[in-house]
Design a protein around this motif. Structure first.
Motif, PDB file in Angstrom:
ATOM      1  N   ARG A  76       0.857  -1.180   0.000  1.00 43.22           N
ATOM      2  CA  ARG A  76       0.000   0.000   0.000  1.00 43.22           C
ATOM      3  C   ARG A  76       0.897   1.236   0.000  1.00 43.22           C
ATOM      4  NH1 ARG A  76      -5.227  -0.823   3.902  1.00 43.22           N
ATOM      5  NH2 ARG A  76      -6.148  -2.579   2.786  1.00 43.22           N
ATOM      6  N   LEU A  77       0.387   2.289  -0.584  1.00 39.78           N
ATOM      7  CA  LEU A  77       1.155   3.532  -0.691  1.00 39.78           C
ATOM      8  C   LEU A  77       0.559   4.592   0.229  1.00 39.78           C
ATOM      9  CD1 LEU A  77       3.221   5.449  -2.123  1.00 39.78           C
ATOM     10  CD2 LEU A  77       1.449   5.875  -3.843  1.00 39.78           C
ATOM     11  N   TYR A  78       1.435   5.292   0.923  1.00 32.12           N
ATOM     12  CA  TYR A  78       1.015   6.388   1.797  1.00 32.12           C
ATOM     13  C   TYR A  78       1.801   7.655   1.433  1.00 32.12           C
ATOM     14  CZ  TYR A  78      -0.747   2.370   4.337  1.00 32.12           C
ATOM     15  OH  TYR A  78      -1.383   1.205   4.653  1.00 32.12           O
ATOM     16  N   GLY A  79       1.137   8.765   1.555  1.00 32.47           N
ATOM     17  CA  GLY A  79       1.780  10.041   1.238  1.00 32.47           C
ATOM     18  C   GLY A  79       1.040  11.189   1.897  1.00 32.47           C
ATOM     19  N   SER A  80       1.340  12.390   1.438  1.00 31.05           N
ATOM     20  CA  SER A  80       0.799  13.580   2.096  1.00 31.05           C
ATOM     21  C   SER A  80      -0.610  13.897   1.621  1.00 31.05           C
ATOM     22  CB  SER A  80       1.698  14.782   1.821  1.00 31.05           C
ATOM     23  OG  SER A  80       1.151  15.933   2.435  1.00 31.05           O
ATOM     24  N   ALA A  81      -1.470  14.205   2.572  1.00 29.29           N
ATOM     25  CA  ALA A  81      -2.802  14.719   2.239  1.00 29.29           C
ATOM     26  C   ALA A  81      -2.736  16.190   1.871  1.00 29.29           C
ATOM     27  CB  ALA A  81      -3.744  14.512   3.422  1.00 29.29           C
TER      28      ALA A  81
END
Lengths: 227, 442
Positions: A208-213
């Motif tokens: 899964r990819l996570y980054g900035s909102a």
């Protein structure tokens, strides 16, 4: 191959010798024996050499590395490859806190686990951790890619900017302004490339990819409860 | 017959004074705290509360304009292979490209170099222009590590590990989006136009034991050549100085709450930290207790304005001082010729402190190309050099009057205090007495 015994000669002598190497040196392979957890081993390298450390390294091993390849056949302490600019640092064991902190480039591979604050303030470095990472990892991460084959601890990516965080296992919690993102074609290609470089056979589909909102990019009173 | 009631003049509250009322009104209207640049503006015990005694029957003065009074200072003699020597005991404090315009940074380098002293980078890294125009350049190693790289580290003449600053001990920073030009964004590896947070803690060490190892790493990377400073905001000066020494610092930089910042909450600036007057003696005491006074050099800053301030700081035991706000004023900050523009910004020349918003009429605290172009770096550098020269001459004047052949020979015994508070803080007698509060009987 040049062998350097840290039990017999001082660290300062080792680092000075490595710093003195010209870019076209033919002394391209160094072996460090008896590191015994000494700090700042192979810090500040800027020549295309390979340095193999036969044992455990202390704090800031391969700090600010440029161009060089550093392999630790053991564990590494706090801040391994901190502020790395380029090159490759490969840890066969586990690493302590702040691995790859503020790194600008290059590749850091950790075969084992990484403690808290892995990739803190990373600025372009790529980090592949084959085990799990501790809490507050990728805090204020600005750029680059963090790949975790295991699990991530609390507050992953708190106050993250533009770094990408790929996690195969579970994420205990996300930090402020960090959210799950769609794993698109570009990101899949980046991830596949890093897994290949790290010689991992994990499937891109497992991550899964996570980054900035990007909700905290401008200070605003309405976000006060997030700070 | 009509009677006019006798009325007193309207009475303002000392507690709710006009500024306080305006701040409450501003907070109620906007819902956000006030952010500004600069240091503490409140009245604080300061160097003005001290006086030099000068020579007398028991003290022999030196001849002004004739007899030599040295001003040089060497920094980094403890461990560095290449200590740096400054011709004057006044350095330029760390201020970032980003907070300041390119021409302003260039002017600081030019001015400092003209008189043989150092200037200092800030959060955001080293620019080629800054390196090129600074004969002696100190490279700050900050929690954010914006722009940090080993090539620039090796180009520096000294390294300053920043733990804190006087305006905001324990605080990080925020460079607001309007100052994030494409170049500033690129140097910091962040998107253009966003508010950039500068961290309050270093990312890869915590506590003095780690700091010692971090300093060792920096020395290894630079082959033990560079002097390494540790900068602290004045809050616990005795213990912080002792811990900096324990961690291996060559130089301790101690910044009082009058020291400026590019942008911080007003409440932070005015209510956290210590005035520099109260901080020098504890720091010197720590050095003396460790047998390191003059071996680890002490630079102090925060409200240095004239040569008397320099002389008093040195007399209290510092090896050098550092200036930031005064240097900006010398370049042209708060120049009355921009009064109409200051007025348009809701301020006035002499009080302008919105360094955070990038609209500085003087072209110093801005990234706006048109505004920045107003500052001629050659002329501004010359002004700074003039000012630094005056500080030095004034300091020498006082030192000679006290009979000193070098400004470092000034000592606490040359001073008295005008107030009990200043006497206690500076550890010198109240004028006309032998009383040092807390140390000797009245």
């Amino acid at each position: 191959m040049v062998q350097f015994d840290l039990a017999a000669r001082p660290l300062r002598e080792l680092n000075a010798a490595l710093h003195a190497l010209p870019l076209n040196t033919n002394e391209t392979h160094w072996e460090i024996i008896n590191p015994d957890g000494k700090h700042a081993i192979a810090a500040g390298l800027d020549a295309p050499v390979t340095v193999e450390i036969k044992g455990n390294a202390g704090y800031y091993c391969a700090g600010m590395n440029q161009v060089a390849t550093v392999v630790v056949h053991g564990n590494a302490g706090v801040g391994v490859a901190e502020n790395m600019m380029s090159g490759r640092v490969h840890i066969r064991g586990d690493v302590s806190q702040s691995a790859g902190a503020t790194g600008n480039g290059g590749l850091l591979i950790v075969e084992g686990n990484a403690s808290g604050r892995c990739g803190i303030s990373m600025k372009g470095i790529d980090i592949v951790v084959k085990g799990s990472i501790g809490p507050m990892s990728a805090f204020m991460a600005q750029a680059g890619n963090l790949v975790v084959l295991g699990d991530a601890g609390e507050a992953l990516g708190d106050s993250i900017y533009e770094a990408r965080l790929f996690v195969r296992g579970t994420v205990k919690s996300l930090g402020a302004d960090c959210e799950e993102k769609t794993l698109g074609a570009d990101e899949r290609a980046i991830l596949a490339g890093l897994l290949a470089e790290a010689e991992s056979d994990a499937s891109v589909d497992e991550f899964r990819l996570y980054g900035s909102a990007r909700k905290l990019y401008h200070f605003h009173l309405d976000n006060a409860d997030a700070y | 017959m009509s009677t006019t009631p006798h009325r007193t003049l309207p009475k303002y509250s000392a507690t709710f004074d006009r500024h306080t009322i305006s701040e409450i009104q501003r907070a109620a209207a906007t819902g956000i705290y006030d952010i500004r640049g600069g240091g503490a503006k409140r009245k604080l015990p300061h160097f003005d509360d001290l006086l030099f005694l000068g020579a007398s029957i028991s003290r022999y003065p030196l001849e002004g304009y004739r007899e030599r009074c040295g001003t040089d200072v060497t920094l980094g003699t403890r461990f560095a292979k290449k200590p740096i020597t400054l011709k004057i005991p006044v350095t330029i404090a760390g201020m970032s490209f980003g907070a300041l315009s390119g021409p302003a940074k260039e002017a600081l380098g030019r001015g400092a170099s003209l008189v043989g002293t150092s200037t200092t980078t800030g959060d955001g890294g080293m620019t080629p222009e800054e390196r090129g125009h600074s004969t002696i350049l100190v490279y700050q190693y900050l929690p954010s590590r914006y722009g940090m790289n080993p090539d620039d580290l090796r180009k520096a003449d000294a390294i300053e590990v920043v733990i804190g600053q006087g305006a905001k001990p324990g605080g990080g920073g925020m460079l607001l989006g309007q100052k994030i030009s494409p170049r500033v964004a690129k140097m910091r590896t962040l998107p253009e136009g966003i508010d950039q947070r500068s961290a309050s803690r270093h990312p890869d060490w915590t506590g003095p034991d780690d700091l010692e190892i971090k300093i060792e790493e920096l020395r290894e990377i630079t082959d033990w050549e560079k002097p390494i400073y540790v900068k602290i905001g004045a809050s616990r000066p005795y213990y912080d100085t002792a811990l900096a020494v324990k961690s291996g610092a060559d130089v301790v930089v101690l910044d009082g709450m009058q020291g400026g910042t590019a942008a911080t909450q007003d409440v932070f600036i005015e209510h956290v930290g210590l005035p520099i007057l109260s901080s020098i003696r504890p720091a010197v005491q720590a050095l003396q207790d460790l047998g390191m006074h003059r071996k680890v050099q002490l630079i102090v800053s925060g409200g240095i304005r004239n040569g008397a301030d320099v002389a008093k700081a040195l007399a209290l035991g510092a090896d050098a001082v550092s200036i930031g706000t005064a240097a900006l004023i010398a370049l042209g900050d708060n120049d009355p010729r921009f009064e109409a523009e200051y007025n348009a910004l809701g301020s006035t020349a002499g009080a302008y402190d919105d360094w955070q918003d990038g609209r500085d009429p003087a072209g110093i605290t801005t990234q706006d190309p048109e505004l920045a172009s107003r500052l001629d770096p050659v002329l501004a550098g010359r002004r700074l050099a003039n000012y630094l020269g005056v500080l030095t001459l004034e300091c020498q004047t006082i030192a000679r009057a006290c009979g000193k052949s070098h400004v470092h020979n000034l000592e606490p015994e040359d001073l008295v205090a005008l107030t009990i508070e200043a006497a206690a803080m500076a550890g010198v007698p109240l004028a006309g007495t032998n009383w040092i509060p807390g140390k000797s009987g009245f």
